[in-house]
Design a protein around this motif. Sequence first.
Motif, PDB file in Angstrom:
ATOM      1  N   HIS A  22       0.831  -1.084  14.960  1.00 22.23           N
ATOM      2  CA  HIS A  22       0.384   0.060  15.509  1.00 22.23           C
ATOM      3  C   HIS A  22      -0.021  -0.803  16.833  1.00 22.23           C
ATOM      4  CE1 HIS A  22      -1.498   2.363  12.055  1.00 22.23           C
ATOM      5  NE2 HIS A  22      -0.058   2.397  12.195  1.00 22.23           N
ATOM      6  N   GLU A  25      -4.040  -2.588  18.232  1.00 21.45           N
ATOM      7  CA  GLU A  25      -4.667  -3.043  17.581  1.00 21.45           C
ATOM      8  C   GLU A  25      -4.496  -4.864  17.005  1.00 21.45           C
ATOM      9  OE1 GLU A  25      -3.893  -2.065  13.157  1.00 21.45           O
ATOM     10  OE2 GLU A  25      -4.479   0.397  14.189  1.00 21.45           O
ATOM     11  N   ARG A  67      -1.788   3.906  20.556  1.00 17.61           N
ATOM     12  CA  ARG A  67      -1.114   3.563  18.581  1.00 17.61           C
ATOM     13  C   ARG A  67       0.007   3.391  18.366  1.00 17.61           C
ATOM     14  NH1 ARG A  67      -3.627   3.465  13.825  1.00 17.61           N
ATOM     15  NH2 ARG A  67      -3.105   5.122  12.549  1.00 17.61           N
ATOM     16  N   HIS A 108      -4.532  -5.109  10.356  1.00 18.55           N
ATOM     17  CA  HIS A 108      -4.328  -3.786  11.697  1.00 18.55           C
ATOM     18  C   HIS A 108      -5.341  -4.574  12.039  1.00 18.55           C
ATOM     19  CE1 HIS A 108      -0.965  -0.675  10.441  1.00 18.55           C
ATOM     20  NE2 HIS A 108      -0.860  -1.800   9.426  1.00 18.55           N
ATOM     21  N   SER A 109      -6.448  -3.711  12.564  1.00 15.34           N
ATOM     22  CA  SER A 109      -7.966  -2.947  13.028  1.00 15.34           C
ATOM     23  C   SER A 109      -7.887  -1.320  13.171  1.00 15.34           C
ATOM     24  CB  SER A 109      -8.163  -3.948  13.878  1.00 15.34           C
ATOM     25  OG  SER A 109      -7.426  -3.484  15.342  1.00 15.34           O
TER      26      SER A 109
HETATM   27 ZN   LIG Z   1      -3.016   0.062  11.857  1.00 12.02          ZN
END
Ligand SMILES: [Zn+2]
Length: 279
Positions: A22, A25, A67, A108-109
Amino acid sequence: MNTTTFHSEKSWIDALILWSIHGNELSGSLAIERFIENIRTQAIQILSGSVTLISHCNPEAIKQKTRFIEDNLNRCFYEWQDIASYEGELARQIMPAFEGKSHLLDLHSTSGPSIPFLFSERRNFEIAEKLGVPHVVVGWNDLGATSIAWDTENYMNKKGGWGFTFEAGNHDSPDGTENAYQVLLNFFANLGIIDTSYFQSLPGEKTFIEMTSVYTCKTGEFEFKLEQLENFSPLKAGTLIGIDGDEEIRAESDCTLVMPSLRKINKGEDAFFIAKLIN
Ligand SMILES: [Zn+2]
């Protein structure tokens, strides 16, 4: 997309790390750069096996600080995938990197406020609980929802390997990079790829959370009605969670809110997850 591989002399586990599936992130970026720098300067040594690190997995989304461009890249990982979109093509470029690798960590975040946590399926739990992340969420794939299928972690699992997704905190968390870097070290130390002295648990009490359902937006007009949107917030039965078009969405029983999505949620996308604590 940048791919970096480091081999040791000794054949052992070949691990794969992904970052920025994404585009918004960023925590994993500096973590991976710091790790690569430490290997290059020999501050850290690869003792056995190999590591392959793929960063900037979604370059256009990173550039646009979003994203994804056309499709959620973390829903595009399956062998027969022929999606005619930017992310469909990216996934087809990344999938061959899984060949010959047995362990995956995808960094990820989250869009909402959250402490760091690890996603793992039940079959991989024995490894997951040793990665030094106190909060482990299991049962994503068991939800069987099409809106959340075909992620990188379960692509690795379906190939017979062991996949994990680490959420380093919310996108802007100042600790995100530190968390991602430490979990990267923990992952390699636990697998015997680097020395075990690099292992250090993140702070917090061990908590295991089992997903029980996902709420998928029906109208494209979802709005949260909760005052507190912190990940892992407890919800009482009957609590009004949000409004989907005209429909009120309430907690069916006492439960835990997982990953409420604070971005604009389109029809057919996951808005939040419901889970229970396992002691
Ligand atoms: Zn993510």
